[in-house]
Write an enzyme that holds these catalytic residues in place. Structure first.
Site, PDB file in Angstrom:
ATOM      1  N   LYS A 109     -11.272  -1.774  -6.348  1.00 42.37           N
ATOM      2  CA  LYS A 109     -12.538  -0.389  -6.164  1.00 42.37           C
ATOM      3  C   LYS A 109     -11.465   1.414  -6.289  1.00 42.37           C
ATOM      4  CE  LYS A 109     -12.884  -0.819  -1.292  1.00 42.37           C
ATOM      5  NZ  LYS A 109     -13.228  -1.501  -0.212  1.00 42.37           N
TER       6      LYS A 109
ATOM      7  N   LYS B  40      -6.036  -7.930  -9.260  1.00 43.87           N
ATOM      8  CA  LYS B  40      -6.114  -8.129  -7.955  1.00 43.87           C
ATOM      9  C   LYS B  40      -7.745  -7.037  -8.652  1.00 43.87           C
ATOM     10  CE  LYS B  40      -8.858  -8.233  -3.421  1.00 43.87           C
ATOM     11  NZ  LYS B  40      -8.121  -8.042  -2.258  1.00 43.87           N
TER      12      LYS B  40
ATOM     13  N   LYS C  43       0.507  -1.386  -0.016  1.00 42.92           N
ATOM     14  CA  LYS C  43       0.220   0.021  -0.254  1.00 42.92           C
ATOM     15  C   LYS C  43       0.859   1.551   0.281  1.00 42.92           C
ATOM     16  CE  LYS C  43      -4.131  -1.383   2.438  1.00 42.92           C
ATOM     17  NZ  LYS C  43      -5.292  -2.170   3.231  1.00 42.92           N
TER      18      LYS C  43
END
Length: 345
Positions: free
Chosen positions: A209, A206, A123
Site C-alpha cells: 500500500k 511485495k 523499514k
C-alpha cells in the site's frame, strides 16, 4: 535462542492475528490474510482478530487519518466476511492489557533477538538513528498481542513468520525463567497459493500500500472497472504460460498472476497451468480480471456502505473489545502474579 516450550496440547485451540491500520488494504491483504481469516471461522476454533493501532504509531500518524484508516480496515474485515458474532474483532488500543504485557515482554526479550529482526532493518535502512524506539521494539508487542490470548495458531504471511518464532522464544524464556508452563508455543499458519502477493509492476517486490505507483496494487476500495484495468495493464512477459511450475522459475510476473488466479479460484497453481498451458496473457488476463472483479467488487461496495456509518463500525469494535477484555485480563493478571507483582486482592 531459547528452546521452544512444550507442545500446546494443554491449551485451548485459539487463533489470533491482526492487521496494522496504516493505509488502504490491498489484494495482498485479502489473499494473504482476510480470506483465510474468514475461512478459519468455519473450523470450530475460537478466532480473535485485531486492528493493531498501537503498532501503527511506531511511525508518526495523522490522528484523523488513523481514525479513518482504523474504521476502513474494520470495514474491510466485515465486508470480506468476518462475522463479529463468531469472531472477536476489535482495535488493540481499546484493550490496555496489550501495552502492559508488551512492556513485560520488552524485559524478557533479548537485544540479540531483536537485532536479528529483518523487518526493522528493511523499514529503516541506513536511517536507524531516527527510527522510534517503538519501531525497534514492536516485535515484543506483537508477541504480547498473541500470548495475551494464549493463542495457539497465528495465520500470517511468510514475511511475518520470524515474528511468530520470536513469540515462541519469548514464551519459552518466560516459562523457563519462572519455572511455569504458562504461555503456549504458537504455530504460524501459512496457507494458500498467494500468501505473498507481489506487485503488478514488479514481480520481485511485495504488493504494498506504500508503493508510489497505484498501478502496482489492487486496493480493496477499487471499483470493478479499476480492478479490471489494473489486471490488463499488469506487467508480464511475451512467453505463453508453461505446463509446469518449473517453467515459471525465472518469470516472477507470470508466477505472480498465476498464484493470484489460483488463490482467487481456490485451485492449486498446477491446476491453473494445466488449464491455461500454451496460452498467452492476452487470453489469461481477461479471465483473471473477471474472477478478480467477481470476488473483490462486492467487498469494495460493502466497504463503502459500512464506511457511510462510522458510528456502527465504532460500536462493533467496542463490543469486540468488551469480549476481548475478559480473555486478556486474567492472563495478564496471572502473568503479574508469576512475576511477583503486588496486586489488590
Amino acid at each position: 535462542m531459547t528452546q521452544a516450550p512444550r507442545p500446546n496440547a494443554a491449551f485451548k485451540p485459539r487463533i489470533f492475528s491482526g492487521i496494522q491500520p496504516s493505509g488502504g488494504l490491498t489484494l495482498g491483504n485479502y489473499l494473504g490474510a482476510l480470506k483465510r481469516f474468514v475461512e478459519k471461522q468455519d473450523e470450530g476454533i475460537e478466532t480473535i482478530y485485531c486492528l493493531v493501532d498501537l503498532h501503527a504509531i511506531t511511525v508518526w500518524q495523522d490522528p484523523d487519518k488513523l481514525r479513518q484508516q482504523t474504521r476502513e480496515a474494520a470495514a474491510a474485515f466485515l465486508a470480506a466476511g468476518i462475522d463479529p458474532k463468531r469472531s472477536v474483532l476489535f482495535n488493540q488500543s481499546q484493550v490496555s492489557a496489550h501495552a502492559e504485557l508488551g512492556w513485560i515482554f520488552n524485559c524478557v526479550a533479548r537485544l540479540g533477538w531483536m537485532n536479528r529482526m529483518t523487518q526493522f532493518k528493511d523499514k529503516v535502512g541506513k536511517n536507524s538513528e531516527n527510527a522510534s524506539l517503538g519501531l525497534y521494539a514492536y516485535p515484543s508487542l506483537m508477541a504480547a498481542d498473541i500470548l495475551l490470548y494464549h493463542a495457539t495458531m497465528v495465520p500470517v504471511g511468510e514475511d511475518q513468520k520470524q515474528h511468530v518464532e520470536l513469540t515462541r522464544d519469548i514464551a519459552a524464556k518466560f516459562n523457563h525463567d519462572f519455572g511455569v508452563d504458562f504461555f503456549p508455543a504458537p504455530e504460524p499458519v501459512i496457507e494458500g497459493a498467494a500468501t505473498r502477493v507481489m506487485s503488478l509492476r514488479d514481480g520481485t517486490r511485495k504488493m504494498s500500500k506504500s508503493d508510489p505507483s497505484d498501478a502496482s496494487r489492487i486496493n480493496l476500495t477499487d471499483d470493478a472497472d479499476t480492478i479490471a484495468a489494473k489486471i490488463r495493464k499488469a506487467k508480464t512477459d511475451p512467453e505463453p504460460l508453461p505446463e509446469t511450475l518449473d517453467g515459471l522459475k525465472d518469470r516472477p510476473e507470470a508466477r505472480n498472476l498465476v498464484n493470484i488466479y489460483a488463490a482467487l479460484s481456490g485451485k492449486m497453481p498446477e491446476a491453473v497451468l494445466a488449464e491455461f498451458a500454451g496460452q498467452g496473457f492476452g487470453l489469461f488476463k481477461p479471465v483473471l480480471a473477471d474472477i478478480a472483479v467477481a470476488t473483490l467488487a462486492p467487498i469494495s461496495a460493502e466497504m463503502g456502505r459500512l464506511m457511510a456509518d462510522p458510528a456502527e463500525i465504532d460500536r462493533i469494535l467496542g463490543e469486540g473489545a468488551d469480549r476481548a477484555e475478559p480473555i486478556a485480563r486474567p492472563i495478564l493478571n496471572r502473568t503479574l502474579d508469576i512475576l511477583g507483582m503486588v496486586r489488590r486482592g
